[in-house]
Design an enzyme around this catalytic site. Sequence first.
Site, PDB file in Angstrom:
ATOM      1  N   VAL A  80       0.862  -1.174   0.000  1.00  0.00           N
ATOM      2  CA  VAL A  80       0.000   0.000   0.000  1.00  0.00           C
ATOM      3  C   VAL A  80       0.900   1.226   0.000  1.00  0.00           C
ATOM      4  O   VAL A  80       2.052   1.158   0.431  1.00  0.00           O
ATOM      5  CB  VAL A  80      -0.953   0.034   1.221  1.00  0.00           C
ATOM      6  CG1 VAL A  80      -1.976  -1.085   1.137  1.00  0.00           C
ATOM      7  CG2 VAL A  80      -0.174  -0.071   2.531  1.00  0.00           C
ATOM      8  N   SER A  81       0.372   2.350  -0.477  1.00  0.00           N
ATOM      9  CA  SER A  81       1.206   3.540  -0.631  1.00  0.00           C
ATOM     10  C   SER A  81       1.263   4.415   0.612  1.00  0.00           C
ATOM     11  O   SER A  81       2.247   5.121   0.841  1.00  0.00           O
ATOM     12  CB  SER A  81       0.711   4.375  -1.815  1.00  0.00           C
ATOM     13  OG  SER A  81       0.777   3.625  -3.004  1.00  0.00           O
TER      14      SER A  81
END
Length: 215
Positions: A8-9
């Site tokens: 995930v960012s």
Amino acid sequence: MIYGYIRVSTEKQTVQNQQFELTRFAKNKNISIDHFVEETISGMASLQSRKLGILVKNLKKGDILIISELSRLGRSLLQIMGLLNICMEKGVIIYSIKENYELGDNINSKVLAFAFSLSAEIERQLISQRTKEALARKKAEGIILGRPKGSKSRLECNPCYHAKDKILAWDCKGESHTKIARRLGVHRDTLRRWFIISGNDHLLKGKNYRNSKID
């Protein structure tokens, strides 16, 4: 070994959805994921700075890597192709759930992976170019970009702004902030935020309030 890779960012995103997706896929394939590798990092980060880099380095022939989609590997064509090439040369099988791909060391897989990555890269560039062109057109038409001058500040948008004198007077009398918030018909957190952004955070009671941050 069967690995599930999740990326995930930002911290605000959750890995649970991807983990569920990978687990369900493995179950449908009658296989079991031995180890999950999870990380919160931008897809543009170098492979060396990511857990994925360590994972790929340790992969062996016959291992399986499951991802939710190819974009989890990276955000650029060269980055994705480089990773796929390393895995294919090692004899690692990659399952990409969203695209329904099974990529291995064969010409069809390489062509398919290249075509997908190229399309994704071109689409990102087109979106970026269209955005720049739209902004340039608005600027040429005399449209002012950004927040208009004279628009309300964050302080003025707070419901407590127009009751400043009353709030300070009630606080001076020793009324609790919970009671003051109730008088104003707002949540006490809204009142606390007003104290902070209006420069009156010294009036907040308690350590937790003093360390509060504006959302």
